[in-house]
Design a protein around this motif. Sequence first.
Motif, PDB file in Angstrom:
ATOM      1  N   GLU A 293       0.526  -1.226  -0.247  1.00  0.00           N
ATOM      2  CA  GLU A 293       0.266  -0.072  -0.427  1.00  0.00           C
ATOM      3  C   GLU A 293       0.771   1.340  -0.371  1.00  0.00           C
ATOM      4  N   HIS A 294       2.561   0.909   0.655  1.00  0.00           N
ATOM      5  CA  HIS A 294       2.934   2.361  -0.060  1.00  0.00           C
ATOM      6  C   HIS A 294       4.308   2.159  -1.220  1.00  0.00           C
ATOM      7  N   ARG A 295       3.795   1.427  -1.814  1.00  0.00           N
ATOM      8  CA  ARG A 295       4.598   0.857  -3.300  1.00  0.00           C
ATOM      9  C   ARG A 295       5.091   2.663  -3.530  1.00  0.00           C
ATOM     10  N   ASP A 297       6.112   5.325  -2.272  1.00  0.00           N
ATOM     11  CA  ASP A 297       6.395   6.170  -1.053  1.00  0.00           C
ATOM     12  C   ASP A 297       8.108   5.737  -0.564  1.00  0.00           C
TER      13      ASP A 297
END
Length: 326
Positions: A293-295, A297
């Motif tokens: 879900e933070h790919r 960032d």
Amino acid sequence: MLVGTWNLENLMLPRSGDGAPRSEAEYEAKVEALASVITALDPTLLGVQEVGQEETLADLVKAIGGQWHTALSRHADHRGIRVGFLSRTPLRIRRDTHAFADGLRPVQVNDPDEQEVQVQETSRGFLAVETDAGDGVLQVAVAHLKSKLLSYPGREGRSRFQPDDEAERARYGAYALYRRSAEATTLRALADFLLEGAGTERDVIVLGDMNDVVNAATTQILLGPPGSELDRPRAFHQPDAGDPFRLWDIAPCIPEERRFSRVNFGRAELIDHVLVSHRLARRIAEAGTGLPEHRDDALVLPSVDEDPRKRVGTPGSDHAPVWVRV
């Protein structure tokens, strides 16, 4: 499904050994920090390293919540840490081993005047399991190879992390490489046992903390026959006689800016690996480090150095999870 590997960095009961949390509060904070990452990662199956007592894995599962199945190797290292699995589906153990592969002689791990000079077993056990994964059986092996971090014979029972001189540093660097090479060869033998020369029809994954980068000689041992790297699409899509025996490292599928799992002396390195059989390699949807879900960032990890004692009591882990979705 999403399958991954994560070094949990000393998941040990408080005051239970070298590297363990120093208090109940530190232990609880660590478990909660690890659980929050695993919850967000939401793996179907996760290989883990540096698990201490069975209770610690049970505490982690309780903090995550939901229905999980676990397996732990019986073979811990001298600090009591071992490899294991968390899985959404029941696990059947195929092999739990720490003996070197057939044909390997003992390797030197210390100077001749030390008590233990040669060994013929891995630092920690390798654990292989199988589970039902929708359209067939998935077989996975997890490992934690000998660290590049060097320690030297201590005084009063405590290891040193600084050598007496550069000759000692060079010797112990060689000893660590001897053992990691033998361990990589042993892990490759375990992969052969799971593949049985049928990697084009069989779902097999080998994963864990390999303690070296993609192009290191020890990592390359795990691949089997050369050729058909995932970053050479033309070669990968050209079938040959090696395909049933090969393993493919998913590293080229990870976005380049996130292609690391640990930061050592300020240098980002991918030392945790997921390798898949041919049948799975053709079905990779995406791969990454950290949380999907933070790919988009930046991946931020603490930088470690030669003294692991500096991180005792720190929540979370100094490694990022590495994962693949197929």
